[in-house]
Design a protein around this motif. Structure first.
Motif, PDB file in Angstrom:
ATOM      1  N   LEU A  25     -43.755 -20.431  43.727  1.00 33.38           N
ATOM      2  CA  LEU A  25     -45.106 -19.943  43.982  1.00 33.38           C
ATOM      3  C   LEU A  25     -45.512 -20.146  45.436  1.00 33.38           C
ATOM      4  O   LEU A  25     -46.268 -19.348  46.001  1.00 33.38           O
ATOM      5  CB  LEU A  25     -46.102 -20.655  43.062  1.00 33.38           C
ATOM      6  CG  LEU A  25     -45.963 -20.358  41.571  1.00 33.38           C
ATOM      7  CD1 LEU A  25     -46.894 -21.267  40.770  1.00 33.38           C
ATOM      8  CD2 LEU A  25     -46.291 -18.895  41.280  1.00 33.38           C
ATOM      9  N   LEU A  26     -44.988 -21.213  46.060  1.00 27.69           N
ATOM     10  CA  LEU A  26     -45.383 -21.536  47.428  1.00 27.69           C
ATOM     11  C   LEU A  26     -44.870 -20.529  48.445  1.00 27.69           C
ATOM     12  O   LEU A  26     -45.422 -20.430  49.543  1.00 27.69           O
ATOM     13  CB  LEU A  26     -44.874 -22.938  47.796  1.00 27.69           C
ATOM     14  CG  LEU A  26     -45.587 -24.105  47.105  1.00 27.69           C
ATOM     15  CD1 LEU A  26     -44.856 -25.409  47.375  1.00 27.69           C
ATOM     16  CD2 LEU A  26     -47.032 -24.205  47.584  1.00 27.69           C
ATOM     17  N   VAL A  27     -43.837 -19.777  48.101  1.00 20.84           N
ATOM     18  CA  VAL A  27     -43.256 -18.841  49.074  1.00 20.84           C
ATOM     19  C   VAL A  27     -43.709 -17.400  48.846  1.00 20.84           C
ATOM     20  O   VAL A  27     -43.322 -16.500  49.589  1.00 20.84           O
ATOM     21  CB  VAL A  27     -41.715 -18.912  49.058  1.00 20.84           C
ATOM     22  CG1 VAL A  27     -41.254 -20.307  49.439  1.00 20.84           C
ATOM     23  CG2 VAL A  27     -41.156 -18.522  47.695  1.00 20.84           C
ATOM     24  N   ILE A  28     -44.525 -17.162  47.819  1.00 18.91           N
ATOM     25  CA  ILE A  28     -45.046 -15.810  47.598  1.00 18.91           C
ATOM     26  C   ILE A  28     -46.086 -15.487  48.659  1.00 18.91           C
ATOM     27  O   ILE A  28     -46.983 -16.291  48.927  1.00 18.91           O
ATOM     28  CB  ILE A  28     -45.650 -15.680  46.185  1.00 18.91           C
ATOM     29  CG1 ILE A  28     -44.563 -15.855  45.124  1.00 18.91           C
ATOM     30  CG2 ILE A  28     -46.333 -14.317  46.014  1.00 18.91           C
ATOM     31  CD1 ILE A  28     -45.082 -15.820  43.703  1.00 18.91           C
ATOM     32  N   GLU A  29     -45.976 -14.335  49.264  1.00 20.15           N
ATOM     33  CA  GLU A  29     -46.914 -13.916  50.300  1.00 20.15           C
ATOM     34  C   GLU A  29     -47.950 -12.958  49.720  1.00 20.15           C
ATOM     35  O   GLU A  29     -47.648 -12.139  48.853  1.00 20.15           O
ATOM     36  CB  GLU A  29     -46.163 -13.236  51.449  1.00 20.15           C
ATOM     37  CG  GLU A  29     -45.212 -14.167  52.183  1.00 20.15           C
ATOM     38  CD  GLU A  29     -44.558 -13.486  53.370  1.00 20.15           C
ATOM     39  OE1 GLU A  29     -44.829 -12.289  53.596  1.00 20.15           O
ATOM     40  OE2 GLU A  29     -43.780 -14.154  54.073  1.00 20.15           O
ATOM     41  N   ALA A  30     -49.166 -13.072  50.211  1.00 18.18           N
ATOM     42  CA  ALA A  30     -50.235 -12.171  49.786  1.00 18.18           C
ATOM     43  C   ALA A  30     -49.877 -10.736  50.147  1.00 18.18           C
ATOM     44  O   ALA A  30     -49.202 -10.485  51.149  1.00 18.18           O
ATOM     45  CB  ALA A  30     -51.545 -12.566  50.448  1.00 18.18           C
TER      46      ALA A  30
ATOM     47  N   PRO B  61     -53.415 -22.423  54.018  1.00 23.02           N
ATOM     48  CA  PRO B  61     -53.145 -23.746  53.448  1.00 23.02           C
ATOM     49  C   PRO B  61     -53.580 -23.817  51.985  1.00 23.02           C
ATOM     50  O   PRO B  61     -54.761 -23.788  51.671  1.00 23.02           O
ATOM     51  CB  PRO B  61     -53.988 -24.681  54.322  1.00 23.02           C
ATOM     52  CG  PRO B  61     -55.097 -23.820  54.825  1.00 23.02           C
ATOM     53  CD  PRO B  61     -54.536 -22.441  54.977  1.00 23.02           C
ATOM     54  N   LEU B  62     -52.605 -23.911  51.089  1.00 23.71           N
ATOM     55  CA  LEU B  62     -52.894 -23.871  49.663  1.00 23.71           C
ATOM     56  C   LEU B  62     -52.789 -25.252  49.033  1.00 23.71           C
ATOM     57  O   LEU B  62     -52.038 -26.104  49.475  1.00 23.71           O
ATOM     58  CB  LEU B  62     -51.923 -22.933  48.954  1.00 23.71           C
ATOM     59  CG  LEU B  62     -51.976 -21.456  49.336  1.00 23.71           C
ATOM     60  CD1 LEU B  62     -50.891 -20.695  48.600  1.00 23.71           C
ATOM     61  CD2 LEU B  62     -53.344 -20.867  49.029  1.00 23.71           C
ATOM     62  N   SER B  63     -53.549 -25.421  47.962  1.00 27.90           N
ATOM     63  CA  SER B  63     -53.465 -26.609  47.132  1.00 27.90           C
ATOM     64  C   SER B  63     -53.113 -26.161  45.718  1.00 27.90           C
ATOM     65  O   SER B  63     -53.812 -25.329  45.131  1.00 27.90           O
ATOM     66  CB  SER B  63     -54.807 -27.348  47.134  1.00 27.90           C
ATOM     67  OG  SER B  63     -54.847 -28.336  46.122  1.00 27.90           O
TER      68      SER B  63
END
Length: 223
Positions: A66-71, A2-4
């Motif tokens: 940016l929200l769809v980039i995976e680690a 969960p990112l902010s």
């Protein structure tokens, strides 16, 4: 995860993980860096957040990308030995007064700590090592030194750190390492991965200069 994401006047984006301080945030930062996005000039990663320095090519809709980039996948951590010469730093007087430990006792306990590479900053290649025992922790200097030599091993807060360049700094110097811990001027400058384990090994002055003369980096030293 969960990112902010917080945008600051189209100049910076701060990305925070609301759940935990594990290596996933660092691995996300590495993934963003590898994308070489045209609107990002710098990717600065800490244990708690990622700071993205933006340029004039940034558009608000880029936030969605940016929200769809995976680690990047979690890799196995490696273990390294890092030699340290505990020199006659002027900071030992404060260290002993603050901790109640004489130099020899502080060093003995310091070498028993299990260190792990937590993050890079504030200089390119600067190593933040976590795992410092609470009794060995030191506050930052109220007045930073104007010059700290490169390859200095220092302590501030709950981290030990290694200065990649000569620079001003507010950490307390306890020693010096004879082999390089970065890959500068090549990019990326990192030789080690976030999460790698570091065991510090005390060496004397003669051994320090012997290793230094060989111009080794930490990977070469470990064979």
């Amino acid at each position: 995860m969960p990112l902010s994401l917080e945008l600051y006047q189209n100049d910076f984006i701060l990305i925070k993980n609301r759940d935990t301080r594990d290596t996933e945030l660092q691995r996300l930062g590495a993934a963003i860096y590898q994308k070489r996005l045209e609107y990002i000039d710098e990717v600065i990663v800490t244990e708690e957040e990622i700071c993205l320095k933006l340029n004039h090519k940034f558009r608000p809709q880029d936030m969605n990308a940016l929200l769809v980039i995976e680690a990047i996948p979690k890799s196995r951590s490696s273990e390294y030995i890092l030699p340290v010469y505990f020199n006659e730093s002027e900071d030992w007087s404060f260290i002993s007064k603050h901790t109640g430990l004489e130099k020899e006792e502080y060093i003995e306990r310091f070498l028993q700590c299990e260190f792990e590479l937590a993050m890079y900053g504030f200089l390119p290649g600067f190593l933040y090592l976590k795992g410092l025992d609470s009794d060995l922790q030191l506050p930052r200097k109220s007045t930073p030194d104007k010059h700290i030599p490169s390859q200095s091993l220092a302590v501030a807060g709950d981290y030990a750190g290694i200065y990649s360049f000569s620079s001003p700094g507010g950490w307390h110097i306890i020693g010096s390492v004879p082999c390089q811990v970065h890959n500068i001027p090549r990019l990326p400058a990192a030789l080690l991965k976030i999460g790698d384990k570091i065991t510090l090994k005390a060496i004397d002055k003669e051994r320090y200069f012997n290793i230094q003369s060989q111009n080794l980096n930490i990977l070469e030293y470990n064979g």
